[in-house]
Design an enzyme around this catalytic site. Sequence first.
Site, short mmCIF file in Angstrom:
data_model
loop_
_atom_site.label_atom_id
_atom_site.label_comp_id
_atom_site.label_asym_id
_atom_site.label_seq_id
_atom_site.Cartn_x
_atom_site.Cartn_y
_atom_site.Cartn_z
N LEU A 123 -47.27 -65.56 18.71
CA LEU A 123 -46.95 -65.44 17.29
C LEU A 123 -45.51 -64.94 17.14
O LEU A 123 -44.71 -65.51 16.40
CB LEU A 123 -47.93 -64.45 16.63
CG LEU A 123 -47.69 -64.09 15.17
CD1 LEU A 123 -47.88 -65.30 14.26
CD2 LEU A 123 -48.66 -62.96 14.73
N SER A 124 -45.17 -63.88 17.89
CA SER A 124 -43.88 -63.20 17.70
C SER A 124 -42.69 -64.08 18.05
O SER A 124 -42.78 -64.96 18.91
CB SER A 124 -43.81 -61.96 18.61
OG SER A 124 -44.91 -61.13 18.41
N ASP A 241 -57.41 -58.93 14.62
CA ASP A 241 -58.45 -57.91 14.34
C ASP A 241 -59.31 -57.69 15.59
O ASP A 241 -59.61 -56.56 15.96
CB ASP A 241 -59.37 -58.38 13.20
CG ASP A 241 -58.77 -58.07 11.83
OD1 ASP A 241 -57.79 -57.31 11.76
OD2 ASP A 241 -59.30 -58.60 10.83
N ARG A 269 -54.10 -28.34 43.11
CA ARG A 269 -52.75 -27.74 43.10
C ARG A 269 -52.84 -26.22 42.95
O ARG A 269 -53.42 -25.72 41.99
CB ARG A 269 -51.95 -28.34 41.94
CG ARG A 269 -50.59 -27.74 41.73
CD ARG A 269 -49.64 -28.14 42.83
NE ARG A 269 -48.29 -27.65 42.56
CZ ARG A 269 -47.33 -27.64 43.47
NH1 ARG A 269 -47.55 -28.10 44.70
NH2 ARG A 269 -46.12 -27.19 43.18
N GLN A 337 -46.98 -33.35 32.37
CA GLN A 337 -46.70 -31.91 32.34
C GLN A 337 -47.58 -31.16 33.35
O GLN A 337 -47.11 -30.29 34.08
CB GLN A 337 -46.95 -31.38 30.91
CG GLN A 337 -46.38 -30.01 30.65
CD GLN A 337 -44.86 -30.01 30.68
OE1 GLN A 337 -44.22 -31.04 30.55
NE2 GLN A 337 -44.28 -28.84 30.88
N GLU A 364 -49.44 -56.07 19.33
CA GLU A 364 -50.52 -56.40 18.37
C GLU A 364 -50.40 -55.55 17.10
O GLU A 364 -51.41 -55.17 16.49
CB GLU A 364 -51.89 -56.31 19.04
CG GLU A 364 -52.00 -57.31 20.19
CD GLU A 364 -53.39 -57.67 20.60
OE1 GLU A 364 -54.34 -57.40 19.84
OE2 GLU A 364 -53.53 -58.26 21.68
N SER A 367 -47.72 -48.91 15.54
CA SER A 367 -48.48 -47.85 14.86
C SER A 367 -48.15 -47.82 13.37
O SER A 367 -49.03 -47.57 12.54
CB SER A 367 -48.16 -46.49 15.49
OG SER A 367 -48.63 -46.45 16.81
#
Length: 380
Positions: A123-124, A241, A269, A337, A364, A367
């Site tokens: 599509l893009s 969807d 650890r 972290q 897809e 956000s």
Amino acid sequence: MLTATEQREVVELAREFAAEKIAPFAAEWDRTSHFPRDVIDEMGKLGFLGMITPEEYDGMGLDTLTYLLALEEISAADAAIAVSMGIHNAIPTTMLVKHGSPAQKEKYLKPMARGELLAGFALSEAEAGSDAASLRAQATKDGSQWVLNGTKAWATNSGTADLMMIMVRTDQPNARRGAKGISTFIVPTDTTGYKACKPEDKMGLRASNTAAIELNDVRLPNDQMLGDEGMGFVYAMEGLDAGRLGIGAQAVGIARSVLEHSIRYCAERKQFGKAIQEFQAVQFKLADMATRIEAARALTHRAAARKDAGEDVTLYAAMAKVFSSETAMWVTTQAIQLFGGYGYMRDFPVEKLFRDAKVTEIYEGTSEIQRTVIARALAR
Ligand SMILES: Cc1cc2nc3c(=O)[nH]c(=O)nc-3n(C[C@H](O)[C@H](O)[C@H](O)COP(=O)(O)OP(=O)(O)OC[C@H]3O[C@@H](n4cnc5c(N)ncnc54)[C@H](O)[C@@H]3O)c2cc1C
């Protein structure tokens, strides 16, 4: 609908396959950007490329929830394999099941479900990402044929698939109709004029094939158009969807994998004479990671249940996608972290998972676009 035992068997099959045929090789495929078509073909033979395709079209005819549980297993082993499986199962398959002619179903859908043909979705374009309806690739009628020209961007599987669902304009430059001027064509990748460009050099999902497609006078008979002229954008949104539920499961798979690595690492650890898991700051991080993953999984499964009940899922698929992908990104960031300096090194698996997680917030629909979809649905 499967019984709980049958569902467990399918998920167990996916877990065993992932543990044996995917996980041990994922780091190497990532390093060398190798797309293992042989592994995808093996998955196809086991039915993983036709999980939600109805049995009448040679698929497994499973419910969406079972499919997503299996996809999570594959993604936990390698999200790059999951994206190929997810796109194939969700987008081109959904489009063909809903809108394919009997002949198209026979020729494409059935072999796709049997795992003999791999499919993708384009599509893009370089100038049309979030605003996909502004795409410019053009199809022009020539007698009983359509002639396609233009360039599509970042299409997953485009250099490795056997066929692509490609969205192009069928309105003409002097009478543009916006989204209503877009149609979908089923394009076998061996058609003269179809060219998948050099694979993109990506941050993550490096084993998956992502490439631009050049369409140079690609001639297709009329019957390669899917469904009705001018409905291609609607079909693409329906496919997305279904696709977004898959991205939800893919993101949960990445997040679960990083949590499992983190729990093991924090037990092993030692600093200040004890395992770092004994520090409350570390425990709280692990607790928050696990809680957010459960929430993401629950939201994704709720959307799947709605889909299986035949309800509209646009809102819930967007919620599942945005929450799960942001969870995957947050959880993988926490994991780096927890691993400290080792987390920053390629030798440890969390670094790959961090890179793989990022794209789930982008493809897809980013956000931001998911939030736009959600807000639009709330305002209705
Ligand atoms: C690895 C990979 C695989 C892909 N596979 C496929 C595929 O198989 N098929 C396919 O068709 N495409 C594919 N894509 C393309 C992908 O869907 C697009 O990258 C995505 O839709 C975003 O478009 P864009 O990159 O042009 O970003 P843009 O649309 O340019 O967006 C840039 C930024 O602006 C924001 N933005 C844009 N519009 C708005 C708005 N209205 N409101 C708020 N913010 C906005 C975006 O959220 C983003 O943060 C793939 C991409 C990647 C990276």
